[in-house]
Write a protein that holds these residues in place. Structure first.
Motif, PDB file in Angstrom:
ATOM      1  N   VAL A 165      -8.803  -5.407   3.409  1.00 18.34           N
ATOM      2  CA  VAL A 165      -7.525  -4.852   3.874  1.00 18.34           C
ATOM      3  C   VAL A 165      -7.545  -4.704   5.399  1.00 18.34           C
ATOM      4  O   VAL A 165      -6.609  -5.105   6.099  1.00 18.34           O
ATOM      5  N   LEU A 196     -12.759  -3.225  -1.630  1.00 23.62           N
ATOM      6  CA  LEU A 196     -11.655  -4.015  -1.086  1.00 23.62           C
ATOM      7  C   LEU A 196     -11.202  -3.537   0.288  1.00 23.62           C
ATOM      8  O   LEU A 196     -10.399  -4.201   0.944  1.00 23.62           O
ATOM      9  N   ARG A 197     -11.694  -2.384   0.740  1.00 22.41           N
ATOM     10  CA  ARG A 197     -11.261  -1.827   2.023  1.00 22.41           C
ATOM     11  C   ARG A 197     -11.524  -2.780   3.191  1.00 22.41           C
ATOM     12  O   ARG A 197     -10.650  -2.972   4.055  1.00 22.41           O
ATOM     13  N   LYS A 245       2.381   1.757  -3.496  1.00 21.91           N
ATOM     14  CA  LYS A 245       1.387   2.178  -4.475  1.00 21.91           C
ATOM     15  C   LYS A 245       0.954   3.625  -4.257  1.00 21.91           C
ATOM     16  O   LYS A 245       0.700   4.364  -5.211  1.00 21.91           O
ATOM     17  N   ASP A 303      -6.086  -8.147  -6.813  1.00 23.16           N
ATOM     18  CA  ASP A 303      -7.266  -7.322  -7.119  1.00 23.16           C
ATOM     19  C   ASP A 303      -6.945  -5.836  -7.027  1.00 23.16           C
ATOM     20  O   ASP A 303      -7.396  -5.032  -7.860  1.00 23.16           O
ATOM     21  N   LEU A 304      -6.162  -5.439  -6.011  1.00 24.64           N
ATOM     22  CA  LEU A 304      -5.787  -4.030  -5.887  1.00 24.64           C
ATOM     23  C   LEU A 304      -4.947  -3.583  -7.075  1.00 24.64           C
ATOM     24  O   LEU A 304      -5.117  -2.475  -7.605  1.00 24.64           O
ATOM     25  N   ASP A 305      -4.044  -4.458  -7.511  1.00 24.92           N
ATOM     26  CA  ASP A 305      -3.178  -4.110  -8.634  1.00 24.92           C
ATOM     27  C   ASP A 305      -3.996  -3.931  -9.915  1.00 24.92           C
ATOM     28  O   ASP A 305      -3.757  -3.007 -10.698  1.00 24.92           O
ATOM     29  N   ILE A 352      -8.026   3.867  -1.482  1.00 21.07           N
ATOM     30  CA  ILE A 352      -8.292   2.428  -1.413  1.00 21.07           C
ATOM     31  C   ILE A 352      -9.724   2.164  -1.881  1.00 21.07           C
ATOM     32  O   ILE A 352     -10.669   2.784  -1.379  1.00 21.07           O
ATOM     33  N   THR A 403      -7.148  -3.050 -10.062  1.00 22.03           N
ATOM     34  CA  THR A 403      -7.956  -1.839  -9.915  1.00 22.03           C
ATOM     35  C   THR A 403      -7.134  -0.587 -10.165  1.00 22.03           C
ATOM     36  O   THR A 403      -7.543   0.315 -10.906  1.00 22.03           O
ATOM     37  N   TRP A 404      -5.936  -0.516  -9.554  1.00 22.67           N
ATOM     38  CA  TRP A 404      -5.112   0.691  -9.684  1.00 22.67           C
ATOM     39  C   TRP A 404      -4.444   0.805 -11.046  1.00 22.67           C
ATOM     40  O   TRP A 404      -4.210   1.908 -11.534  1.00 22.67           O
ATOM     41  N   LEU A 456       0.836  -1.205   0.000  1.00 19.41           N
ATOM     42  CA  LEU A 456       0.000   0.000   0.000  1.00 19.41           C
ATOM     43  C   LEU A 456       0.870   1.253   0.000  1.00 19.41           C
ATOM     44  O   LEU A 456       0.573   2.222  -0.719  1.00 19.41           O
ATOM     45  N   LEU A 500      -6.025 -10.374  -2.617  1.00 20.79           N
ATOM     46  CA  LEU A 500      -6.263  -8.952  -2.385  1.00 20.79           C
ATOM     47  C   LEU A 500      -5.252  -8.103  -3.146  1.00 20.79           C
ATOM     48  O   LEU A 500      -5.624  -7.110  -3.799  1.00 20.79           O
TER      49      LEU A 500
END
Length: 611
Positions: free
Chosen positions: A570, A566-567, A543, A604-606, A562, A608-609, A540, A601
């Motif tokens: 996390v 997904l928050r 990023k 998925d975050l990667d 965030i 999304t961003w 985090l 997670l």
């Protein structure tokens, strides 16, 4: 080298554009040979570019440092591993055996600067070591492997003396009065070391878990809400024994630095710790006391005009890259604020008027430390100054004002004055302007008409209509653009730390999760959860381009960057890792589920961003 590459670029272009055809428009042997020569030159250019990139990807220095070599047993020492050189994709160093110490990671920091056109970069891995016993100990060299080459630090010697009175325990006056009365086998407390701070003055919030006997079940810990405060975790966890009401307890203490953001009365809500039930022990929910903090406004008397809200104890240092320069040649003014306080929230100092220079922002960076449970560090600002004319000019002092809560006075820091000498000839623009009268016709000549041939014949397909002609031009240029594009990408990785951190974030996170999986196979719950937490918080931080130490549960709950979907995941993973510090024994199935969830997670975050 850049000039050589440009010449190599121009040669194939000149070859391909020079007339090399017969009068019939057909491709000649010479054209084919020269086309092959252009390919060879392009290959030389590509190899040169790739080798120059490979040569830059080297580690120039790898060393270890400690902030002191002598300490008491109940104190801690800061152990730093510093890597200089190409640090855009550097792995985490391997620590030596530290059997005589408890080791805790306190994050990493990175510094990138440009001096005389050369990029200088370094990354520091920070650790806190707490000795287990007195004695004289040698810390063996740490190792780092990059591209198959292994680097080693020097060894360090530390002398640990028998502990004095426990300096890590908070003063009795900061605890609730009821804590000194006889209590049950388990109870929790919440306290602050100062309940009447000024705005933006650091106070320490301590959560303590007392246990007179071992915990059989797992623990679920819910942090207190600290609305109205900016928070920073203060590792490592403290473990000590304390006698309360004639009963001896083992105490686990977690500390958090709080900085109030506005004046007024605030209530820090109770923290809760749930002990899960087992066959041998009933479930319990422990609830701490609430804490009331009355935040005082900063005094208006004596407040400097340039005061921007900084509270603490600070120092100001400045330097210029050179005091003599040529006209239109930039110099760098570097200002560093260091000390104790809310380093991340420091505003820029007051810059002097500089009418003789063009003034540009260049770079700013911060390095936050939590040594001895105090938030400190430094914040550096860089400004690029370009002189407008020749002569001798004075850079007046940079000033910075802050409020010192210990003396309850405002203080103003001033840098030294610099004298800059600028050389070179100034260009009079009038000399470069030509009028229409300066251009006149010198003569005329007759343009001859070429005679038309008696017979016109079809000479075949024109050379510009042939595929081989366009391939001979496009492919070398395409390859050249690819080489330059790759070099630009590498240069941005070296110069832009935020871009480099973001590009490497997922890779580094999965590498740390692989380490966590190794701890899973050995059933080492404490090390497993520490590595998972390390992987997620550093991912985090990379990023979002913020210090890893600033990624706390409270901040994760409120960060708009965030994704909301997904928050909750996390927060859930970070809470599990926090709980593992109190109850390190967990089932392998739970740990395996945590690892799988964290891996998904981060993926998925990667997505999304990165879009």
């Amino acid at each position: 080298m850049a000039e050589l590459r440009m010449r190599l670029f121009l040669i194939p272009v000149m070859i391909l554009t020079f007339p090399t055809l017969k009068s019939d428009g057909m491709l000649t042997t010479r054209h084919i040979v020269l086309g092959l020569i252009s390919w060879v030159l392009l290959g030389i250019l590509a190899i040169d570019g790739l080798f120059s990139v490979a040569e830059s990807a080297q580690i120039s220095q790898f060393r270890a440092e400690v902030d002191r070599t002598s300490l008491a047993q109940n104190e801690t020492v800061n152990y730093r591993l510093i890597i200089e050189g190409d640090v855009t994709n550097v792995p985490t160093p391997t620590l030596p055996p530290l059997n005589e110490f408890q080791a805790y990671s306190s994050g990493r920091s990175q510094n990138i600067s440009i001096v005389n056109g050369r990029i200088q970069a370094s990354v520091t891995f920070n650790y806190i070591l707490q000795p287990k016993q007195p004695g004289k100990f040698t810390i063996a060299p740490a190792t780092l492997t990059v591209d198959g080459k292994t680097y080693q630090t020097q060894s360090l010697t530390i002398e640990v003396t028998p502990g004095r009175a426990p300096a890590n325990m908070p003063p009795q006056g900061s605890r609730p009065p009821s804590s000194q009365q006889p209590r049950a086998d388990y109870f929790v407390e919440l306290s602050v070391d100062n309940d009447t701070p000024y705005v933006n003055e650091m106070i320490t919030l301590s959560f303590r878990f007392y246990r007179a006997r071992n915990v059989m079940g797992g623990l679920n810990y819910t942090k207190p809400k600290t609305n109205g405060f900016w928070s920073q975790d203060l590792p490592p966890q403290l473990d000590y024994r304390e006698n309360v009401g004639g009963k001896t307890y083992l105490v686990a203490e977690l500390r958090t630095a709080l900085f109030p953001t506005a004046s007024g009365t605030y209530t820090i809500e109770p923290a809760t710790l749930q002990i899960r039930g087992t066959f041998f022990q009933a479930a319990q929910t422990l609830r701490s006391n609430a804490v009331t903090v009355k935040v005082k406004p900063l005094p208006t008397a004596g407040r400097p005009a340039n005061f921007s809200g900084a509270v603490g104890q600070y120092r100001l240092s400045t330097k210029v890259s050179q005091t003599e320069t040529d006209l239109n040649t930039p110099i760098t003014l570097t200002v560093t604020l260091s000390g104790k306080g809310n380093i991340e929230m420091l505003s820029e100092p007051s810059w002097p008027e500089l009418p003789d220079f063009k003034f540009y922002d260049s770079n700013s960076s911060s390095n936050v430390k939590t040594d001895n449970y105090v938030v400190s560090g430094s914040k550096t600002y860089e400004k690029v100054l370009i002189p407008k004319r020749t002569g001798t000019f004075t850079i007046e002092p940079v000033t910075f004002s802050y409020f010192d809560p210990k003396s309850e006075r405002y203080r103003t820091l001033k840098s030294e004055t610099y004298e800059i000498k600028v050389y070179g000839a100034e260009i009079d623009e009038r000399e470069t302007n030509l009028s229409r009268q300066d251009i006149r016709l010198l003569g005329r000549d007759i343009r001859h008409i070429k005679p038309v041939p008696a017979v016109l014949q079809n000479r075949g397909i024109w050379y510009t209509e042939r595929l081989s002609f366009w391939l001979a031009i496009i492919l070398p240029l395409g390859g050249l653009i690819g080489v330059f594009g790759y070099q630009r990408h590498r240069e941005r990785l070296e110069a832009d730390s935020g871009y480099a951190r973001s590009r490497q974030a997922a890779k580094m996170a999965h590498k740390r999760l692989s380490t966590a999986k190794m701890h899973l196979t050995t059933h080492d719950s404490a090390a497993f959860h520490a590595e998972v937490q390390h992987a997620l918080t550093h991912y985090l931080a990379d990023k979002l381009n913020v210090p890893a130490g600033s990624i706390t549960l409270d901040r994760v709950r409120s960060l708009p960057s965030i994704p909301e979907a997904l928050r909750p995941t996390v927060v859930s993973i970070l809470e599990k890792c926090d709980l593992a510090r109190f109850a390190p024994v967990q089932h392998v199935s739970e740990m395996s589920e945590t690892l799988t969830t964290t891996q998904k997670l981060i993926t998925d975050l990667d997505k999304t961003w990165n879009g």
